[in-house]
Each structure stands twice: as structure tokens, then as C-alpha cells.
Design an enzyme around this catalytic site. Structure first.
Site, PDB file in Angstrom:
ATOM      1  N   ASP A 401       0.848  -1.197   0.000  1.00  0.00           N
ATOM      2  CA  ASP A 401       0.000   0.000   0.000  1.00  0.00           C
ATOM      3  C   ASP A 401       0.886   1.251   0.000  1.00  0.00           C
ATOM      4  OD1 ASP A 401      -2.329   1.525   0.152  1.00  0.00           O
ATOM      5  OD2 ASP A 401      -2.527   1.318   2.338  1.00  0.00           O
ATOM      6  N   GLU A 404       2.756   5.137  -3.890  1.00  0.00           N
ATOM      7  CA  GLU A 404       2.769   6.104  -5.024  1.00  0.00           C
ATOM      8  C   GLU A 404       4.088   6.862  -5.098  1.00  0.00           C
ATOM      9  OE1 GLU A 404       0.243   5.697  -2.825  1.00  0.00           O
ATOM     10  OE2 GLU A 404      -0.798   4.429  -4.261  1.00  0.00           O
ATOM     11  N   ASP A 472      -8.986   3.460  -2.968  1.00  0.00           N
ATOM     12  CA  ASP A 472     -10.059   3.860  -2.055  1.00  0.00           C
ATOM     13  C   ASP A 472     -11.291   4.374  -2.785  1.00  0.00           C
ATOM     14  OD1 ASP A 472      -8.235   3.141  -0.197  1.00  0.00           O
ATOM     15  OD2 ASP A 472      -7.682   5.185   0.381  1.00  0.00           O
TER      16      ASP A 472
HETATM   17  O1  MIG Z   1      -4.007   6.053   4.591  1.00  0.00           O
HETATM   18  O2  MIG Z   1      -3.919   0.822   5.559  1.00  0.00           O
HETATM   19  O3  MIG Z   1      -5.983   2.138   0.109  1.00  0.00           O
HETATM   20  O4  MIG Z   1      -7.022  -0.075   1.462  1.00  0.00           O
HETATM   21  O5  MIG Z   1      -7.119   0.058   4.255  1.00  0.00           O
HETATM   22  C1  MIG Z   1      -4.802   4.954   4.303  1.00  0.00           C
HETATM   23  C2  MIG Z   1      -5.081   1.576   5.652  1.00  0.00           C
HETATM   24  C3  MIG Z   1      -3.949   3.736   4.146  1.00  0.00           C
HETATM   25  C4  MIG Z   1      -5.096   2.992   2.142  1.00  0.00           C
HETATM   26  C5  MIG Z   1      -5.524   1.776   1.385  1.00  0.00           C
HETATM   27  C6  MIG Z   1      -6.608   1.066   2.160  1.00  0.00           C
HETATM   28  C7  MIG Z   1      -6.086   0.680   3.522  1.00  0.00           C
HETATM   29  C8  MIG Z   1      -5.619   1.932   4.273  1.00  0.00           C
HETATM   30  N1  MIG Z   1      -4.590   2.616   3.474  1.00  0.00           N
END
Ligand code: MIG
Length: 770
Positions: A401, A404, A472
Site C-alpha cells: 500500500d 505512489e 479507495d
Molecule cells: O491512509 O492501511 O488504500 O485499502 O485500508 C490509508 C489503511 C492507508 C489505504 C488503502 C486502504 C487501507 C488503508 N490505506
């Protein structure tokens, strides 16, 4: 051929814009044709009869390594020189290179123009910005670019690639998380593809400007570096593009099952409780997730000692119930002495840094963090090894996650260095390089087992390492439809294993929306239920008894389809054909495919047509392409090439089987790790054209399939002899199904509708008697 041109070239200045100008010198060197103009140098190389690469750089710029391309050019095709032009014939394509000024035009074997520079401008620079202006054909359509909002046909739209944590995105937001600078153009019954392999911030304009003669694309820096694909169908262009950038491996079988996620299940007890409830309620499922709260203060590669005191015991208990565990990892490494990854990273200088050597710092979940420099091989290896903290107790999947990369509200300063680059040059590839490190590292740690890797950010080529999800989304009907389009569009960029958060990540769905989204779930390549902290929990039993029953039935449908889905992934693995296919792949030149009313429809594998529907209506218009179609739920037969009004109650999403469809299914099991009853159902829908399906099976979790340890057979239906032919099985693997139950649909009332045959390896002929 080695010849200097006598005609003098000149460097054109038009205000601040540098045009490429005339070709002053042309020479063949090894497998490249080199063309020089006053200020730039172009290199032409051939990657296959239908793939030509054009690279134009300011003079003497060193070529860049590609993050995406895994192939080398072939020998240069014969060139033919005329007074003002050179032509290059590949056997399938002709590239015409006009010299005064330098312009490129691509023709197919029949001499039809597929694509060309805008004759006025071609490739230009404005400072470091490089742009190619292209001829726009009347009625030309554009599809592709992967994870982009908007319509299937991107004509009239423009887009930016700049990987972004698009937390509150809407169906209009651009850019989102991923970069795939690859599109397909469609005009005059022709198709071509164009891959602009440049990871800088890039721009695509598909005739969005008021000038209706041009489309254009380019980037903030780097070189003009594109691959032109000239195959005559979208499917073949995808095959060529994935030959160039790689294809997915076979996914672990368990990852095809239903996946239950939440930000976050806060303790081992809660994870186990949800898993137990799924079993008690007989809702099939294979995967539980741990989001960021399993960690000690969000430190990657650690476990919270209170709430996840004994990860191995939890994972063993999950395994005993037929579940695998996937855990999240973010790139940000907490600045804290005594934290292993921090200490090692500092000692070895593994983090991205400013030119003065100081590590770059930004805040994310753990607080102040450093960011691994995934562009370096030693860093990727270190990152990969660190997963032992997760694989030792038995974690099977790795969710990447925030890559980017994301940091609180911050633009990463442009002078931060990543590998040999600075941020603006390679931001779009950070997620790819992180996923590559995760994949290679966990693959090593897991021995011969296939890791499941999931990522949010990506660049072209990601399919070699990871599945993706679309980030998201929100709990609205618009996002349900957008999700279908995003999946379909990602399928046009070499990806197949793609998920959306079922139910919507942000906000709270109505029970109706939750039910509707789950009914689409079986037909989304990765079927994962996930939701944000503070939102309502999304587990299937929270929507009322009747809704739970419908959701269970939909998840069961997923499990019934797994033999078909697995075989379709084999096709993705071997040809790059995605599992969820926009109708633009098989029916490229039919107008209704691009009609906003029907653009969300897709084929799931070769033979199931799915029409996503919002939760607020109970019937919908469906466009059935030419052919005959059978509603999956009722068997009702429809002539294609028309729009029908289809009933769409929440309990019955409109899904249609194509005449001739051959679809292997199995009986419901609660987990892919449980032995089923050994019966493979082979459903065949009658059609008037011969049809076939390549059945594929293997052990589902090792790499032995790369060495013929699979079970593969061609299944055919021949309407003329009214025969079903199960070809001889190939490969060493013994099928998990003892017998095959044939189920015939639409063969007429007097025919028996089922047969059972033994599943041995010999060819089997079944003649259906009237
Ligand atoms: O700032 O890990 O897209 O699926 O549950 C949010 C927490 C960080 C973004 C991801 C989402 C995940 C969430 N993350």
C-alpha cells in the site's frame, strides 16, 4: 546501408518550441536505424513484425533502462530509400519516414494508414518537455491507459500520469494510483497500439483540444520513446504488448477465493472470530487480511505484541479452517533506533536521500519515516529478505500500500534521489519497484510456493509481479459502475488479476448496494470485501438474513466458477488476455460497445457476458453483441445484435452465456483448500458455430507447472456432428476431478441433459443423440 544525406537540415524554431526538423543523416547501425536532425537523434528498431520502436532524444542522450520492457530488438528490416523518404518493411507493417521534416507514418500490409505524426508538428520539445503530435482520424476512438476514470472511449478526454494517493477520488478524478502509458487507437475498421515508455509525469490528449486534427502525448522530461503495435485486432495487440512487457504467472489458487478484509481487524481474536463466523454461516472464503493495525506502532515487519501476541498460532488456526493470511506493508520505515529495518537501512544507506546525503523524511502512519530506495537492487534484496518476519509465522500474501509513494499531504521534493534518478523522473515506477522487491523476496522465502502480491501503485509491467486493486473507492452506485470500467480498462494494459473494494471503501453502503456489489464479485478477477476504519463493517451477515442468503449464493457462484476462472488465468499467463474483457476486445468496431449505457458491460472469460447494474433499479437495458445468448440464471435464449430489457432484481445480476460456451464448474466448497466431491461439471450451451475452451489445472500453489506439471485439455463442441470432444490431456498433473458431468443447455427438450464420463486422460467423444 550507410549513407549521408546531402540535403541540408535545419533546426526549426517556432517561438519556444523546438520542432524535430529535417533528417540530415541516416544510417543503419547494428539493429537500429539512426536518423539525425539538427537538434535530435531518432533510433528505429524492430521488436517483431508488428512492433516498431521509435526513440527520439536530444542529440547524444544516453538511452534509459526500461522498467517495463523485457525484450530486445530483432534484426532491422530491409529499408528502401526514396528521394524524400525511407520506408522500412517488417513483413506486416511499413514504416514510412519522411525526411523533410522528419515524420513517421505506419501502414499495414494492405497499405492502409494505421497511425502517423501530425504532418505539421511531429515530435517537439519545449524545454525538457517532449511531446508528439499525432494525426487524429475522423471518428477515431481510443481505449486504454489502465486505471483512468471517464468513458471507455477516451476520445475527447485528456489525462495525466502521476501516481497519487487518490484517497477521496470521484468518478472524474485524474490521476489515480497507477501509470500505464499505453493506449489502443481504433478507426476505419483498423486498430493499432502505442506504448509510451517514459516514467516521467506524462500527458495524453485524445482529441480533447479544439483542434480536431491532432491527438498528442508527451512527458515533462526524458525522451520520446514509444512502441507502435500494428496488429489487426485488440487481442493480438494485447498479446504483443504483454510479450514486450511480460505476463502474469499463475496465481495461487487460494487467491481466487473470497477474500475478507477490513481496516482493521484489530486483534488475532477478531481475525479468528470473523474466520469462524464465515465457516459457521457456510459462507465460502479463503483469505483473511491484516491491515496496518497488526504492527507494533506501524513498524513494517513487526507484530503488535499485545493484540497479535502469537502470529504463528493465529495463522495455524486459520490454516486449520482453510484460510490463508495476507498482511499489509507500506514503504515508510519509522525513524526509531533499535528498530531493525531502520538501523539496517541507515547503516547501509538504503533510503532515498537528498543530494547532500541526508535521508529524506516525511510523515505517514508510523510518524516520521524514511523511504527505501527500491530502484537499487541491493535495497530490493534487503526489503525482500525482511519479509521473513511475516513468512516465518506463515503469512502467504503481501499487500503493498501507499507506494505512489504517499506521505501526509506532501509533495516529495524534486531533488530527492532514487537510484540514479531524481523523484520527478521515476515517481511513477516506485510502486512497480516495491512490488518487484516484495515478489522476488517472498518468492525466495516461500521456496517453491507462489506468493500472492497485491499493490496499489503501479507502472507498466506490474503484471509480472503483482495483482492490483483500484484503491479507495466509495460506497456509491457510481463507484460500482466506475469499478467495472477501471477493471476493464486495466485489462487493456496487460493486467488480469484486478480487484475493487466490494461494498466501497469509504462511507457506508445501503444493504441493497452491498448485495448488488457482491453479485458482481464473482465476476471481478479478485473478489475482496474491504472497508475503511470508521465505516460500517462489511461482513456478509451484517445486512439482514435475506441479504445474507443472497450474498452467500453469490460467493458460492464464485466458487462454482473457479475451474473456469483458473483456466482463464492460464490464458492471461500465456497470451495476456485479461479475465474481465471490455466488449471492445471482441467487438471492437461495434458502436453500442462505446455507448455510455453499455460501456460497463464486459465478458468474463471468453463466454460470460456481465452487465453491471446499480442497486436502485430492478431492470436494465443490456446490449447483446451478435450471436445467441442464454441468461445464466434462467436459461432463456436471446438473439444478439440487439438491446434487450433484462430483469435485474438484487438477487439476479444479468449474466449471459454465449452460444457455444463451454464452462467448467465445480460444486460449492467452503475453501479452495478443501477437497471437493471430485466432480467437474462441464456446462455447454448450444450454438451453431464450432466452439472450444482450453481447460487447465495444476497443483495451484507451486511453480512445478512451469515444467509441464499441469493437466490441460482442449474441450470442443461441434454442432454439425453434435459432438462434445474432450481432447487428450497433456502434462503430468493428475486432475483433482474423478469424473466429468456434462450439462447441456439449449440442446432441445428431448435430449438428455446430463452425462457422466470418467475423467481419464484419453480423448473422449460424446455424441448427443436427438
Ligand atoms: O491512509 O492501511 O488504500 O485499502 O485500508 C490509508 C489503511 C492507508 C489505504 C488503502 C486502504 C487501507 C488503508 N490505506
Amino acid at each position: 546501408m550507410k549513407k549521408a544525406s546531402t540535403k541540408a537540415g535545419f533546426f526549426c524554431f517556432t517561438g519556444m518550441t523546438e520542432l524535430t526538423g529535417n533528417a540530415t543523416h541516416i544510417a543503419a547501425e547494428e539493429n537500429k536505424l539512426i536518423i539525425e536532425t539538427y537538434g535530435a537523434k531518432a533510433e528505429i528498431s524492430i521488436y517483431g513484425p508488428e512492433i516498431i520502436r521509435i526513440r527520439i532524444s536530444k542529440r547524444n542522450a544516453a538511452p534509459r533502462e526500461s522498467f517495463a520492457v523485457i525484450r530486445e530488438p530483432a534484426a532491422l528490416s530491409p529499408c528502401h530509400e526514396e528521394a524524400d523518404a525511407i520506408t522500412l518493411e517488417t513483413g506486416a507493417l511499413t514504416l514510412r519516414i519522411d525526411r523533410f521534416p522528419l515524420r513517421f507514418s505506419f501502414f499495414n500490409k494492405n497499405g492502409q494508414l494505421l497511425g502517423a505524426d501530425d504532418p505539421r508538428f511531429g515530435t517537439t520539445w519545449q524545454g525538457d518537455r517532449v511531446i508528439t503530435y499525432r494525426k487524429l482520424f475522423p471518428g477515431e476512438k481510443f481505449i486504454g491507459l489502465g486505471e483512468k476514470t471517464g468513458n471507455l472511449n477516451r476520445r475527447g478526454s485528456n489525462y495525466v500520469n502521476w501516481n497519487t494517493d487518490a484517497a477521496l477520488h470521484t468518478p472524474e478524478t485524474d490521476p489515480l494510483y497507477k501509470t500505464f502509458p499505453f493506449f489502443i487507437g481504433i478507426h476505419d475498421g483498423l486498430t493499432y497500439g502505442l506504448f509510451f515508455d517514459n516514467p516521467h509525469k506524462s500527458y495524453f490528449d485524445f482529441g480533447a483540444t479544439t483542434d480536431d486534427q491532432m491527438s498528442w502525448f508527451g512527458a515533462d522530461g526524458g525522451e520520446m520513446n514509444y512502441y507502435f503495435f500494428g496488429s489487426a485486432s485488440v487481442a493480438k495487440i494485447l498479446e504483443d504488448y504483454t510479450w514486450l512487457t511480460g505476463r502474469m504467472e499463475m496465481p495461487p489458487l487460494w487467491s481466487l477465493g473470497y477474500q475478507q478484509c477490513r481496516w482493521s481487524y484489530m486483534s488475532a481474536a477478531e481475525v479468528l472470530d470473523v474466520a469462524r463466523k464465515l465457516r459457521e454461516r457456510q459462507i465460502p472464503a479463503d483469505v483473511m487480511y491484516c491491515d496496518i493495525d497488526y504492527m507494533d506502532n506501524y513498524k513494517i515487519f513487526t507484530w503488535n505484541k499485545d493484540t497479535f501476541a502469537d502470529p504463528k498460532a493465529m495463522i495455524d488456526e486459520l490454516a486449520s479452517m482453510g484460510f490463508k493470511l495476507v498482511t499489509i506493508v507500506d514503504p515508510g520505515i519509522k525513524i526509531e533506533e533499535g528498530y531493525l529495518q531502520y538501523d539496517e537501512g541507515i547503516r547501509e544507506k538504503f533510503f532515498a536521500a537528498y543530494p547532500n546525503g541526508e535521508e529524506y523524511v516525511a510523515s505517514v502512519w508510523p510518524g516520521r519515516c524514511h523511504f527505501p530506495d527500491f530502484y537499487r537492487e541491493d535495497v530490493r534484496e534487503w526489503w525482500g529478505r525482511s519479509f521473513a518476519a511475516l513468512t516465518d509465522p506463515g503469512v502467504a500474501g503481501f499487500w503493498n500500500d501507499m507506494n505512489e509513494p504517499a506521505a501526509w499531504g506532501q509533495n516529495i521534493p524534486w531533488l530527492v534521489q532514487f537510484g540514479k534518478f531524481t523523484l520527478p523522473e521515476v515517481r511513477n515506477a516506485y510502486g512497480l519497484e516495491m512490488s518487484k522487491a516484495t515478489y522476488l523476496g517472498t518468492r525466495k522465502l516461500l521456496g517453491n510456493k507462489r506468493p500472492f502480491v497485491l499493490t496499489r501503485a503501479a507502472y507498466s509491467g506490474i503484471q509480472r509481479y503483482s495483482a492490483v486493486w483500484t484503491g479507495d473507492n466509495a460506497a456509491t452506485d457510481e463507484h460500482l459502475l466506475l469499478g467495472a470500467r477501471l477493471v476493464n480498462s486495466l485489462g487493456l494494459t496487460g493486467l488480469s488479476f484486478i480487484g475493487v473494494d466490494i461494498g466501497g471503501f469509504m462511507g457506508d453502503p445501503t444493504p441493497g448496494l452491498m448485495v448488488r456489489w457482491n453479485s458482481l464479485g464473482p465476476y471481478i478477477p479478485m473478489f475482496r470485501n474491504h472497508s475503511a476504519i470508521m465505516s460500517k463493517n462489511r461482513e456478509p451477515w451484517l445486512w439482514g438474513e435475506e441479504n445474507e442468503r443472497i450474498i452467500r449464493k453469490d460467493i458460492e457462484q464464485r466458487y462454482r466458477l473457479i475451474p473456469y476462472i483458473y483456466a482463464c488465468f492460464y490464458q492471461s499467463h500465456t497470451t495476456g488476455m485479461p479475465l474481465a474483457r471490455t466488449l471492445a476486445i471482441d467487438h471492437t468496431h461495434l458502436e453500442p460497445v462505446y455507448d455510455p449505457r453499455f460501456q460497463n458491460q464486459f465478458l468474463f472469460g471468453p463466454s460470460l457476458l456481465v452487465a453491471p447494474v446499480v442497486s436502485t433499479v430492478e431492470e436494465t437495458e443490456v446490449y447483446l453483441p451478435p450471436g445467441t445468448w442464454y441468461r445464466l440464471s434462467t436459461g432463456e435464449r436471446f438473439a444478439g445484435d440487439q438491446v434487450i430489457m433484462a430483469a435485474a432484481p438484487l438477487a439476479d445480476l444479468p449474466v449471459f452465456a454465449k452460444a457455444g460456451a463451454i464452462i467448467p464448474m465445480q460444486r460449492v466448497i467452503q475453501s479452495t483448500s478443501f477437497a471437493g466431491d471430485g466432480v467437474l461439471e462441464l456446462h455447454v450451451w448450444h450454438g451453431h458455430e464450432p466452439s472450444e475452451f482450453l481447460y487447465y489445472e495444476d497443483d495451484g500453489d507451486s511453480y512445478n507447472y512451469l515444467d509441464s506439471d499441469y493437466y490441460r485439455r482442449l474441450l470442443k463442441f461441434d454442432p454439425e456432428s453434435n459432438r462434445i470432444i474432450l481432447g487428450q490431456a497433456k502434462g503430468r498433473f493428475a486432475s483433482r476431478y474423478r469424473e466429468i458431468l456434462l450439462l447441456l443447455h439449449g440442446f432441445g427438450t428431448h435430449t438428455p441433459t446430463t452425462f457422466t464420463v470418467k475423467n481419464d486422460r484419453q480423448q473422449i467423444l460424446v455424441t448427443i443423440t436427438k
